[in-house]
Write an enzyme that holds these catalytic residues in place. Structure first.
Site, PDB file in Angstrom:
ATOM      1  N   SER A   1       0.739  -1.149  -0.102  1.00 33.15           N
ATOM      2  CA  SER A   1      -0.085  -0.093   0.014  1.00 33.15           C
ATOM      3  C   SER A   1       0.818   1.232  -0.018  1.00 33.15           C
ATOM      4  O   SER A   1       1.991   1.206   0.384  1.00 33.15           O
ATOM      5  CB  SER A   1      -0.918  -0.052   1.092  1.00 33.15           C
ATOM      6  OG  SER A   1      -0.204   0.162   2.098  1.00 33.15           O
ATOM      7  N   LYS A   2       0.345   2.102  -0.611  1.00 31.66           N
ATOM      8  CA  LYS A   2       1.317   3.360  -0.876  1.00 31.66           C
ATOM      9  C   LYS A   2       1.404   4.131   0.421  1.00 31.66           C
ATOM     10  O   LYS A   2       2.393   4.920   0.536  1.00 31.66           O
ATOM     11  CB  LYS A   2       0.538   4.415  -1.713  1.00 31.66           C
ATOM     12  CG  LYS A   2      -0.843   5.152  -1.202  1.00 31.66           C
ATOM     13  CD  LYS A   2      -1.482   6.076  -2.211  1.00 31.66           C
ATOM     14  CE  LYS A   2      -2.689   6.337  -1.835  1.00 31.66           C
ATOM     15  NZ  LYS A   2      -3.592   7.430  -2.610  1.00 31.66           N
ATOM     16  N   ARG A   3       0.818   3.761   1.687  1.00 31.99           N
ATOM     17  CA  ARG A   3       1.117   4.375   2.937  1.00 31.99           C
ATOM     18  C   ARG A   3       2.228   3.815   3.505  1.00 31.99           C
ATOM     19  O   ARG A   3       2.946   4.405   4.401  1.00 31.99           O
ATOM     20  CB  ARG A   3      -0.031   4.040   3.933  1.00 31.99           C
ATOM     21  CG  ARG A   3      -1.322   4.930   3.664  1.00 31.99           C
ATOM     22  CD  ARG A   3      -2.320   4.747   4.763  1.00 31.99           C
ATOM     23  NE  ARG A   3      -3.362   5.914   4.734  1.00 31.99           N
ATOM     24  CZ  ARG A   3      -3.547   6.774   5.488  1.00 31.99           C
ATOM     25  NH1 ARG A   3      -3.053   6.734   6.802  1.00 31.99           N
ATOM     26  NH2 ARG A   3      -4.448   7.730   5.293  1.00 31.99           N
TER      27      ARG A   3
ATOM     28  N   ARG B   1       7.985  11.299   4.265  1.00 30.99           N
ATOM     29  CA  ARG B   1       8.169   9.984   5.121  1.00 30.99           C
ATOM     30  C   ARG B   1       9.618   9.869   5.762  1.00 30.99           C
ATOM     31  O   ARG B   1       9.824   9.832   6.942  1.00 30.99           O
ATOM     32  CB  ARG B   1       7.738   8.859   4.424  1.00 30.99           C
ATOM     33  CG  ARG B   1       6.992   7.826   5.415  1.00 30.99           C
ATOM     34  CD  ARG B   1       6.397   6.542   4.716  1.00 30.99           C
ATOM     35  NE  ARG B   1       5.390   6.823   3.897  1.00 30.99           N
ATOM     36  CZ  ARG B   1       5.322   6.893   2.578  1.00 30.99           C
ATOM     37  NH1 ARG B   1       6.226   6.111   1.797  1.00 30.99           N
ATOM     38  NH2 ARG B   1       3.899   6.920   2.123  1.00 30.99           N
TER      39      ARG B   1
END
Ligand code: GLU
Length: 500
Positions: free
Chosen positions: A252-254, A468
């Site tokens: 997932s892109k998270r 991030r």
């Protein structure tokens, strides 16, 4: 039988590595059998599909060296290959099932559907709705019909028993019909759902093998029944294991960049990325790690796909890419590929107007624009020191911005700016102070060119990955803190929504 496989992406976002992975296995299977590989665009969700997303998907699959024999851009004997251009035909198929008593018009309202589900839940039954729940007395149907109430077409599904599906990798899969609801085939706007359009098109396009991600297993019983209802032979099914984050959760892109564009911008070679995707769940007979697309096709055997969730690991990909760079490129090829990557005019032209006003001599260019050609930046705490914000405020700004940008479906300048400036107001920061950590995270310097323009050019995954990364350098939120921040962030979002 001619083997015909397909990839059927929905153009609703950035091209995803998972699409390339599934496309590669479909292509390999088709090539191994001397068959055809088709690309079909599934854009029946008109509110979410965009031509830009479609173009980006085609471009990035091509960049990877995946080619299709039939598709919206190359044509073919079974076109059109875009479902929005085939939309009129689906209604006839749905109505044929209604005439034959295999589907029905459903006039139930959203509130009624909720009540019906609630009643099933209260009775301790599966919440899948059946025709016995959904049916209305004939006079009520007539009344709603005469009032012109909106309706959908639903397929009939057995109330009990089991559906048995054959899967090329998993053998037989049994699903209780009790878990399967009377799937909508045609929506109230007359558009087909994925299930109807997918089955009709796979049949009309003579698809022999459907190789797709395992998230579609739950659709298989509905498709199985539709093939039966239409009296068509069902293609063979093969559900591939899903790509996973290193913590085994679904990619997932998270947690991981998922966009193909990110890997292009990071400077991976398409051959190496394709090689890595081929290694996801599959291995060469001699277990070699590095191999070309052709070597894969020459040795392909779908039965060698293993079902344990393949981990998409950036470090492993970098290692493999390094082998390709060092072993396959001589200096001439290295120079050519590097220039093509860093200095191609598509990428460079939009950067020039940002930097030219600040350049006195060409030697100013690299210090100013180097961050456009970098991966993660070399940052530490001192880079984020600032009079207006303390460290925790910087961390909160980075985290909230990251969440905000994760929710952004369209990577457009105005949307990015409005989203972030709204957030800055809601957090009660001056925009200049709010943007400071973003400048540093994205470009490495608070006095760089516009951070919004920079994010636009770097793309969503690279921008988010840098935020991030910056956050990790400063110390990502602890579990407790993340919970508190999440609550705060939601509250801010609610305020912003109520103002818009
Ligand atoms: N449109 C579906 C998708 O977005 C296709 C799924 C399938 O292959 O049946 O992946």
């Amino acid at each position: 039988m001619t083997v015909r496989t397909r990839i059927a992406p929905s153009p609703t976002g950035d091209p995803h590595v998972g699409t390339a992975y599934i496309a590669l296995f479909n292509l390999a299977f088709a090539r191994q059998h001397g068959g055809d590989f088709i690309l079909r665009i599934e854009d029946t969700d008109q509110t979410r599909s965009t031509p830009e997303s479609e173009q980006a998907i085609l471009d990035s699959l091509r960049w990877l060296g995946l080619e299709w024999d039939e598709g919206p851009d190359v044509g073919g004997p079974h076109g059109p290959y875009r479902q929005s251009e085939r939309k009129d035909s689906y209604k006839d198929f749905a109505m044929k099932l209604v005439e034959e008593g295999k589907a029905f018009l459903c006039y139930r309202t959203a509130d009624e559907l909720n009540e019906l589900r609630e009643a099933r839940r209260a009775a301790g039954k599966q919440t899948a709705l059946k025709q016995s729940d959904l049916g209305l007395p004939a006079d009520e149907v007539d009344r709603r019909m005469s009032e012109g109430a909106s309706y959908v077409v639903r397929m009939k599904v057995p109330e009990e028993g089991t559906c048995v599906i054959d899967d090329m990798l998993r053998g037989t899969i049994e699903v209780d019909w009790a878990q399967v609801d009377c799937q909508i085939l045609l929506k109230s706007d007359g558009m087909p759902t994925y299930h109807l359009a997918n089955v009709v098109d796979d049949h009309l396009m003579k698809i022999s093998h459907v190789i797709r991600g395992e998230e579609w297993i739950s659709s298989a019983p509905k498709h199985h029944l539709l093939y039966q209802y239409f009296g068509w032979e069902m293609p063979k099914l093969c559900h591939m294991p899903l790509l996973r984050n290193p913590d085994k959760s679904k990619l997932s892109k998270r947690k991981n960049p998922t966009g193909i564009n990110y890997y292009e911008r990071m400077g991976y070679l398409p051959e190496a990325l394709l090689n890595y995707l081929a290694r996801m769940g599959w291995s060469m007979p001699d277990e070699s790690e590095k191999f070309t697309r052709q070597q894969m096709f020459d040795n392909f055997d779908i039965q060698r796909v293993s079902l344990g969730g393949p981990i998409f690991d950036q470090e492993k990909l970098s290692w493999l890419n390094g082998l390709w760079i060092r072993e396959e490129l001589d200096s001439e090829a290295f120079s050519q590929k590097f220039q093509q990557w860093a200095l191609n005019s598509d990428y460079l032209m939009p950067i020039i107007p940002l930097i030219q006003p600040r350049v006195d001599k060409f030697s100013d260019v690299v210090p100013l624009a180097g961050f456009f050609m970098s991966g993660m930046l070399d940052l530490d705490e001192a880079d984020f020191e600032n009079k207006a914000l303390d460290k925790d405020q910087v961390r909160r700004v980075l985290q909230f911005s990251l969440w905000q940008l994760e929710a952004e479906r369209y990577w457009e300048k105005d949307r990015i700016f409005q989203g972030l400036s709204g957030l800055s107001k809601a957090m009660d920061f001056k925009i200049r102070d709010f943007l400071f950590p973003l400048f540093v995270a994205i470009s490495g310097s608070a006095s760089s060119v516009s951070v919004i323009e920079s994010m636009l050019l770097l793309g969503p995954d690279m921008s988010r990955a840098r935020l991030r990364h910056a956050l990790n350098q400063l110390g990502a939120a602890s579990k407790k803190e993340a919970k508190r921040w999440d609550k705060e962030f939601r509250a801010l979002q609610a305020v912003l929504e109520s103002q818009s």
